[in-house]
Write a protein that holds these residues in place. Structure first.
Motif, PDB file in Angstrom:
ATOM      1  N   ARG A  10       1.003  15.318 -24.888  1.00  0.00           N
ATOM      2  CA  ARG A  10       0.907  16.733 -25.279  1.00  0.00           C
ATOM      3  C   ARG A  10      -0.297  16.975 -26.185  1.00  0.00           C
ATOM      4  O   ARG A  10      -0.986  17.989 -26.049  1.00  0.00           O
ATOM      5  CB  ARG A  10       2.196  17.176 -25.953  1.00  0.00           C
ATOM      6  N   ALA A  11      -0.571  16.045 -27.090  1.00  0.00           N
ATOM      7  CA  ALA A  11      -1.739  16.190 -27.969  1.00  0.00           C
ATOM      8  C   ALA A  11      -3.032  16.128 -27.161  1.00  0.00           C
ATOM      9  O   ALA A  11      -3.953  16.925 -27.382  1.00  0.00           O
ATOM     10  CB  ALA A  11      -1.722  15.105 -29.040  1.00  0.00           C
ATOM     11  N   ALA A  12      -3.111  15.198 -26.226  1.00  0.00           N
ATOM     12  CA  ALA A  12      -4.307  15.094 -25.375  1.00  0.00           C
ATOM     13  C   ALA A  12      -4.474  16.355 -24.536  1.00  0.00           C
ATOM     14  O   ALA A  12      -5.590  16.845 -24.347  1.00  0.00           O
ATOM     15  CB  ALA A  12      -4.217  13.859 -24.479  1.00  0.00           C
ATOM     16  N   SER A  13      -3.371  16.896 -24.076  1.00  0.00           N
ATOM     17  CA  SER A  13      -3.411  18.139 -23.306  1.00  0.00           C
ATOM     18  C   SER A  13      -3.956  19.281 -24.158  1.00  0.00           C
ATOM     19  O   SER A  13      -4.777  20.085 -23.704  1.00  0.00           O
ATOM     20  CB  SER A  13      -2.005  18.470 -22.802  1.00  0.00           C
ATOM     21  N   ALA A  14      -3.509  19.359 -25.396  1.00  0.00           N
ATOM     22  CA  ALA A  14      -3.983  20.415 -26.299  1.00  0.00           C
ATOM     23  C   ALA A  14      -5.474  20.265 -26.583  1.00  0.00           C
ATOM     24  O   ALA A  14      -6.207  21.261 -26.631  1.00  0.00           O
ATOM     25  CB  ALA A  14      -3.185  20.382 -27.603  1.00  0.00           C
ATOM     26  N   VAL A  15      -5.939  19.041 -26.758  1.00  0.00           N
ATOM     27  CA  VAL A  15      -7.361  18.787 -27.012  1.00  0.00           C
ATOM     28  C   VAL A  15      -8.207  19.298 -25.858  1.00  0.00           C
ATOM     29  O   VAL A  15      -9.263  19.919 -26.056  1.00  0.00           O
ATOM     30  CB  VAL A  15      -7.617  17.282 -27.240  1.00  0.00           C
ATOM     31  N   LEU A  16      -7.742  19.069 -24.646  1.00  0.00           N
ATOM     32  CA  LEU A  16      -8.531  19.421 -23.460  1.00  0.00           C
ATOM     33  C   LEU A  16      -8.320  20.850 -22.980  1.00  0.00           C
ATOM     34  O   LEU A  16      -9.024  21.309 -22.099  1.00  0.00           O
ATOM     35  CB  LEU A  16      -8.220  18.451 -22.325  1.00  0.00           C
ATOM     36  N   GLY A  17      -7.332  21.528 -23.530  1.00  0.00           N
ATOM     37  CA  GLY A  17      -7.119  22.918 -23.139  1.00  0.00           C
ATOM     38  C   GLY A  17      -5.953  23.137 -22.194  1.00  0.00           C
ATOM     39  O   GLY A  17      -5.813  24.212 -21.632  1.00  0.00           O
ATOM     40  N   ALA A  21      -6.203  20.374 -17.301  1.00  0.00           N
ATOM     41  CA  ALA A  21      -7.409  19.663 -17.729  1.00  0.00           C
ATOM     42  C   ALA A  21      -7.104  18.195 -18.025  1.00  0.00           C
ATOM     43  O   ALA A  21      -7.906  17.312 -17.705  1.00  0.00           O
ATOM     44  CB  ALA A  21      -8.010  20.344 -18.958  1.00  0.00           C
ATOM     45  N   LEU A  22      -5.947  17.933 -18.621  1.00  0.00           N
ATOM     46  CA  LEU A  22      -5.577  16.541 -18.884  1.00  0.00           C
ATOM     47  C   LEU A  22      -5.369  15.790 -17.580  1.00  0.00           C
ATOM     48  O   LEU A  22      -5.840  14.663 -17.427  1.00  0.00           O
ATOM     49  CB  LEU A  22      -4.324  16.459 -19.749  1.00  0.00           C
ATOM     50  N   ALA A  23      -4.683  16.396 -16.649  1.00  0.00           N
ATOM     51  CA  ALA A  23      -4.463  15.749 -15.354  1.00  0.00           C
ATOM     52  C   ALA A  23      -5.799  15.410 -14.693  1.00  0.00           C
ATOM     53  O   ALA A  23      -5.984  14.299 -14.173  1.00  0.00           O
ATOM     54  CB  ALA A  23      -3.616  16.642 -14.447  1.00  0.00           C
ATOM     55  N   GLU A  24      -6.721  16.341 -14.747  1.00  0.00           N
ATOM     56  CA  GLU A  24      -8.048  16.100 -14.164  1.00  0.00           C
ATOM     57  C   GLU A  24      -8.741  14.937 -14.874  1.00  0.00           C
ATOM     58  O   GLU A  24      -9.327  14.071 -14.235  1.00  0.00           O
ATOM     59  CB  GLU A  24      -8.898  17.367 -14.271  1.00  0.00           C
ATOM     60  N   GLN A  25      -8.668  14.921 -16.190  1.00  0.00           N
ATOM     61  CA  GLN A  25      -9.287  13.854 -16.975  1.00  0.00           C
ATOM     62  C   GLN A  25      -8.666  12.487 -16.641  1.00  0.00           C
ATOM     63  O   GLN A  25      -9.361  11.485 -16.598  1.00  0.00           O
ATOM     64  CB  GLN A  25      -9.120  14.141 -18.467  1.00  0.00           C
ATOM     65  N   LEU A  26      -7.374  12.480 -16.395  1.00  0.00           N
ATOM     66  CA  LEU A  26      -6.681  11.231 -16.067  1.00  0.00           C
ATOM     67  C   LEU A  26      -6.823  10.851 -14.603  1.00  0.00           C
ATOM     68  O   LEU A  26      -6.443   9.753 -14.203  1.00  0.00           O
ATOM     69  CB  LEU A  26      -5.193  11.347 -16.426  1.00  0.00           C
ATOM     70  N   GLY A  27      -7.340  11.767 -13.790  1.00  0.00           N
ATOM     71  CA  GLY A  27      -7.520  11.486 -12.368  1.00  0.00           C
ATOM     72  C   GLY A  27      -6.230  11.568 -11.574  1.00  0.00           C
ATOM     73  O   GLY A  27      -6.068  10.850 -10.578  1.00  0.00           O
ATOM     74  N   ALA A  46      -2.712   2.091 -18.279  1.00  0.00           N
ATOM     75  CA  ALA A  46      -4.108   2.524 -18.119  1.00  0.00           C
ATOM     76  C   ALA A  46      -4.256   4.021 -18.390  1.00  0.00           C
ATOM     77  O   ALA A  46      -5.228   4.455 -19.029  1.00  0.00           O
ATOM     78  CB  ALA A  46      -4.617   2.180 -16.727  1.00  0.00           C
ATOM     79  N   LEU A  47      -3.300   4.817 -17.935  1.00  0.00           N
ATOM     80  CA  LEU A  47      -3.356   6.263 -18.182  1.00  0.00           C
ATOM     81  C   LEU A  47      -3.046   6.583 -19.635  1.00  0.00           C
ATOM     82  O   LEU A  47      -3.633   7.499 -20.221  1.00  0.00           O
ATOM     83  CB  LEU A  47      -2.397   7.002 -17.252  1.00  0.00           C
ATOM     84  N   LEU A  48      -2.149   5.830 -20.226  1.00  0.00           N
ATOM     85  CA  LEU A  48      -1.849   6.009 -21.642  1.00  0.00           C
ATOM     86  C   LEU A  48      -3.103   5.779 -22.479  1.00  0.00           C
ATOM     87  O   LEU A  48      -3.420   6.567 -23.375  1.00  0.00           O
ATOM     88  CB  LEU A  48      -0.737   5.046 -22.071  1.00  0.00           C
ATOM     89  N   LEU A  49      -3.837   4.731 -22.156  1.00  0.00           N
ATOM     90  CA  LEU A  49      -5.059   4.438 -22.903  1.00  0.00           C
ATOM     91  C   LEU A  49      -6.119   5.517 -22.707  1.00  0.00           C
ATOM     92  O   LEU A  49      -6.861   5.849 -23.639  1.00  0.00           O
ATOM     93  CB  LEU A  49      -5.599   3.065 -22.508  1.00  0.00           C
ATOM     94  N   ARG A  50      -6.199   6.097 -21.527  1.00  0.00           N
ATOM     95  CA  ARG A  50      -7.141   7.208 -21.303  1.00  0.00           C
ATOM     96  C   ARG A  50      -6.768   8.414 -22.158  1.00  0.00           C
ATOM     97  O   ARG A  50      -7.633   9.098 -22.704  1.00  0.00           O
ATOM     98  CB  ARG A  50      -7.168   7.613 -19.835  1.00  0.00           C
ATOM     99  N   ALA A  51      -5.474   8.684 -22.268  1.00  0.00           N
ATOM    100  CA  ALA A  51      -5.020   9.803 -23.101  1.00  0.00           C
ATOM    101  C   ALA A  51      -5.344   9.533 -24.571  1.00  0.00           C
ATOM    102  O   ALA A  51      -5.759  10.439 -25.301  1.00  0.00           O
ATOM    103  CB  ALA A  51      -3.527  10.040 -22.908  1.00  0.00           C
ATOM    104  N   VAL A  52      -5.188   8.296 -25.007  1.00  0.00           N
ATOM    105  CA  VAL A  52      -5.558   7.928 -26.376  1.00  0.00           C
ATOM    106  C   VAL A  52      -7.049   8.143 -26.584  1.00  0.00           C
ATOM    107  O   VAL A  52      -7.478   8.661 -27.619  1.00  0.00           O
ATOM    108  CB  VAL A  52      -5.161   6.470 -26.679  1.00  0.00           C
ATOM    109  N   ASP A  53      -7.855   7.768 -25.606  1.00  0.00           N
ATOM    110  CA  ASP A  53      -9.307   7.965 -25.697  1.00  0.00           C
ATOM    111  C   ASP A  53      -9.663   9.436 -25.882  1.00  0.00           C
ATOM    112  O   ASP A  53     -10.590   9.770 -26.630  1.00  0.00           O
ATOM    113  CB  ASP A  53     -10.009   7.422 -24.461  1.00  0.00           C
ATOM    114  N   VAL A  54      -8.951  10.321 -25.206  1.00  0.00           N
ATOM    115  CA  VAL A  54      -9.200  11.763 -25.341  1.00  0.00           C
ATOM    116  C   VAL A  54      -8.990  12.189 -26.789  1.00  0.00           C
ATOM    117  O   VAL A  54      -9.811  12.896 -27.381  1.00  0.00           O
ATOM    118  CB  VAL A  54      -8.267  12.576 -24.405  1.00  0.00           C
TER     119      VAL A  54
END
Length: 78
Positions: A10-17, A21-27, A46-54
């Motif tokens: 949810r935090a990563a989603s908020a960062v990206l708008g 946008a989060l789904a797109e960022q995570l592929g 792997a997806l968890l780590l991408r969300a942390v990176d965001v």
């Protein structure tokens, strides 16, 4: 999935708008993100780590988000 993982997504989603946008960022698709948020199936590491990176990238940004808001009177700066 732990409550911490859901909070992180949810935090990563908020960062990206938003979730799209989060789904797109995570592929992944927004529908798949919804499934991960419901823990069906569990979020792969792997997806968890991408969300942390965001979130980390947002926290390390040199430009504060407040700098983008237009609340000041431009004439007052002169």
């Amino acid at each position: 999935m732990s409550a911490t993982t859901i909070s992180l997504l949810r935090a990563a989603s908020a960062v990206l708008g938003g979730p799209r946008a989060l789904a797109e960022q995570l592929g992944i698709t927004p529908a798949m993100l919804s499934k991960y948020l419901a823990d069906n199936p569990p979020l792969p590491d792997a997806l968890l780590l991408r969300a942390v990176d965001v979130i980390l990238a947002d926290r390390q940004s040199p430009i504060p988000k407040a700098a983008f808001s237009v609340t000041a009177n431009p004439k007052a700066a002169n």
